[in-house]
Structures are given as C-alpha cells and as structure tokens.
Design an enzyme around this catalytic site. Sequence first.
Site, short mmCIF file in Angstrom:
data_model
loop_
_atom_site.label_atom_id
_atom_site.label_comp_id
_atom_site.label_asym_id
_atom_site.label_seq_id
_atom_site.Cartn_x
_atom_site.Cartn_y
_atom_site.Cartn_z
CE LYS A 60 -0.65 -36.92 -11.79
NZ LYS A 60 -2.03 -37.35 -12.03
C1 LIG Z 1 -3.26 -36.83 -11.53
C2 LIG Z 1 -4.47 -37.16 -12.32
C3 LIG Z 1 -5.53 -36.25 -12.46
C4 LIG Z 1 -5.56 -34.93 -11.76
O1 LIG Z 1 -4.54 -34.05 -12.22
P1 LIG Z 1 -4.09 -32.81 -11.31
O2 LIG Z 1 -2.95 -32.21 -12.01
O3 LIG Z 1 -3.70 -33.42 -9.98
O4 LIG Z 1 -5.26 -31.92 -11.18
C5 LIG Z 1 -6.60 -36.60 -13.28
N1 LIG Z 1 -6.63 -37.79 -13.91
C6 LIG Z 1 -5.64 -38.70 -13.78
C7 LIG Z 1 -5.76 -40.01 -14.48
C8 LIG Z 1 -4.53 -38.42 -12.99
O5 LIG Z 1 -3.54 -39.31 -12.87
#
Ligand SMILES: *Cc1c(COP(=O)(O)O)cnc(C)c1O
Length: 475
Positions: A112
């Site tokens: 993120k």
């Molecule tokens: C947010 C997240 C996901 C999923 O990603 P999306 O974009 O919501 O599909 C997978 N793994 C981790 C560690 C995350 O923080």
Amino acid sequence: MRYVSTRGDAPPVRFDELLLSGLAPDGGLYVPEAWPVFEEDEIRALAGLPYTEVVRRIISPYIGDTIAPDVLDRIVIGAYQDFDHAGIAPLRQLSSNEWLLELFHGPTLAFKDYALQLLGRLIEHSRALKGEHITIVGATSGDTGSAAIDACRGLDRVDAFILHPKDRVSEVQRRQMTTVTEANIHNIAVEGTFDDCQAMVKAMFNERAFSESFGLTAVNSINWARVMAQIVYYFYAAVALGAPDRQFTFVVPTGNFGDVYAGYAAYRMGLPVSRLVVATNRNDILTRFFESAEYRKDVVHPTISPSMDIQVSSNFERLLFESLGRDGAAIASYMSELDTNGGFRVGDDCHAALRQLFSARAVSEDETLASMAAMSRDYDLLIDPHTAVGISAARAVRDEYADGSTPVIVLATAHPAKFPDAVEQATGARPALPPHISDLYDREERYDVLPNDVVAIQDYIRERISVGQVRGLAT
Ligand SMILES: *Cc1c(COP(=O)(O)O)cnc(C)c1O
C-alpha cells in the site's frame, strides 16, 4: 486525459478533480476515458531506469498537464525516499522461472505504501493550491490504514479518519495505526467487518451534502490515483526480466481487486501479460465468480491473511465495465442487483472473455501455512501469509497456464514481520520488526470504538471538524 464513471451517468473529470474526491456523483468509479498505450520501444526503454523515473513515465499520461513537470518530479522523488531498498521493488528469484516481486520496502511494510506515499503528496499539493481543508475518509482491512496515516500524518489542514474492523486486524497492523499521535489522525475501530467499513465510507461519499461540505477525499483504491501508482511495478518488474520481448504471468494476492486491476491496466497499456492469477483466501467471492460467472456475497471469515478478508471487491466494478464494452447502464443495474439480491450473474460471453486473461484460486488456511513452511524450508525465506496465498495459488494453477518458459511473478504484498504470529505458527521462527518500528509494542495507542452505524461515524467526524474550518473561514 479525462475520466469517466463506470455507471455512465456522471460528467467526465480531470485528474485534479478526481484526486480530491471519491466516488463519481452517480455512485460509480472513475476510469480513464481511453487507455494510454506504450509502444514496444517505449517499454524497452524503461529497462534499467530508476524506479522513480519509471513512475514518472507511466503516470504522466494520466496526470496530463494538471501538475507541472518539475513539481511532479519533486513529488515522485519524495514519495519513494523513505523506502529501505535501493531498488524500491526488487525481484527475488525462486526457481528458473518463478520470481517474487517484493513490495514491502516502504515505511509501513506492505505494498500500500507504493501508492499512498505518492497519493499523500499529490493530495497535499492539490490542497495547497485550492487552499481548502480536506477530510480524508478511508476503510482498511489492515494495511491501507497504516500506509495512509503515515503518508498524511501532520499535514497542514488535512484530517484523516480511518475505519478498521475491530479485532480483525493483526496487532502489528493495529499498532501501526493507533500509535500515531499527530492531532490530524483519527483512528476508529468499527464493530463490524471490513465490508461494513467500506460500505459506510461509500455511503458517506454518496451523500453529496456531507461529502462536499467536508471536502471528503478517498484514500481507498476507489481513488484512481492509487491504482495508477500500482501500475508502475508491473512494468518495472517485467522490463527487468525482458519485456516487451517475453510474456509474463502475474500472481496477485487479492482482496479489494485494486492491485490485480492495476495489473490489468498495465496489460491494456501494452505490457505483454499472458495471465493474471487472482489468489484469494477462503473469502472467495472472486474465485467463485471466475469459476461460475456468478458474483455473490457471502459472510466474511476471519483468516490469517486479514488484509484479504473481503467479500465485496470494489475495483471489480472497473474490470466488469471493460468486459461489458463500457456499458455504464449495465454496470448500474448489476450493482443494484448486488445491493438488493446479494449477487448477480454475467453473460457467458463476458465470462469467457475474462477467463482468457484471468485465473483464480481460493487458498485454505492449511495451504497458506504449508506454503510459508515450504518457503522457509526450501529457500530459508520467511514470507507473510498474504504472499503465501499467492505462492499456493501460483503452484496450484501452474498446469493451467505454464508452458515452462513464461516467467511467473508472484507479488509479495507484505513483510513477514507484520504477521509474526502466523509466520511463527507455520515456521517456528518469529520475524523481527525492522529498526524504525522496533519499539512498536511500547508505544501508546489512541483510538475510539464506534458501532457499525454510518450516522455515528458522521457525527464523530462533525464533532472534530467544523464546516467553517472546511470552507476556509477559520484557519
Ligand atoms: C491490501 C492487501 C492485499 C489485497 O490487495 P487488493 O488491492 O485489496 O486486492 C493483499 N495483501 C496485502 C498484504 C494487503 O495489504
């Protein structure tokens, strides 16, 4: 570049307009009016460039002339300066054609950061130009919250309200959010699931009077700028391994469908992607959809990969919009069916077309643990449970797509230290927190618990922000 709504009933907007908003006024999500396509030579020329330069080239067509080039350069350089690996998004080779793309080198240890460090700076820049206070409202399944908070802490005239599902995030995830003490950060633990949090955030954006009077801005992947920033590492990884002269398969641990949709966007922009594998945990609405053409909500089960404990994947709407020939009215009717009947079924043509590019696999808790144990045993490598879901899915669907020579890139979405209990359970080893947060367990926490009730959340926001402040009457 302008952006249109997936529900087809809102005026197109520019990048700077969508940046400081959330949903389109018709309730849809913004997508680019047309995909910018990179020629093979342009893709080849990305090889060997620093990550920040690849960012600049990939996002430029989306930003157009809404930000001056020298300002954009400064924003991009700043966004990745606190990452702890010189390559920003390094590849780790596992076997002759299997690779991990490590996306956990940012300040809060999950992928993120790659988008939110950029988004925070873009928002700050726009806010300064407009001179108005803005109110960030976001829902988190664990990682968006800490990444958004890190990117927004202490920003002038920006308040951030982050909703997480109470007791459904890991302790490290919670502490990364709740130990941030700047006055502009407001943590809310909601007595509900992530889907409840996301539904309330969407409801607030849909209530125009509320959303406009508080200058509501989204940090979830409903904000196109998030997706845009995530397209970059698909290009970066693929050119390092020989794109555009080879095809690639990407395996993506998936919850809200933002990350894998960014992979789809890279494909539309000309990256040779032969397959996108959607890896889910037992919250498997997407896997069921790719198997059956039916998209139907189910209850959310808590798992050891909590960032993917999601049943309604926002960005899936963006993909459906493409596969239905950009028919906004059809999307609007599917989404109202989802609200009223809990699900819908798409036509065979649409489903078959999606199956050409996408595979999906739901991974059980036991498989996830086994995958972490196998990586520790075979490669002496600790991986986090989300990445383990990706590894399991990659190996399970290998026969379906593998031709032996297509490189498979699994996105490693979080650092193992974010989920020490699960890693220890699987491997017997407890990963240590990196130095910059090694005292996380000693820091004081600050958050409020609120019911799963959008009115209570809105009152909470109203109490902390006066409309006068928002309109710039008070400073
Ligand atoms: C947010 C997240 C996901 C999923 O990603 P999306 O974009 O919501 O599909 C997978 N793994 C981790 C560690 C995350 O923080």
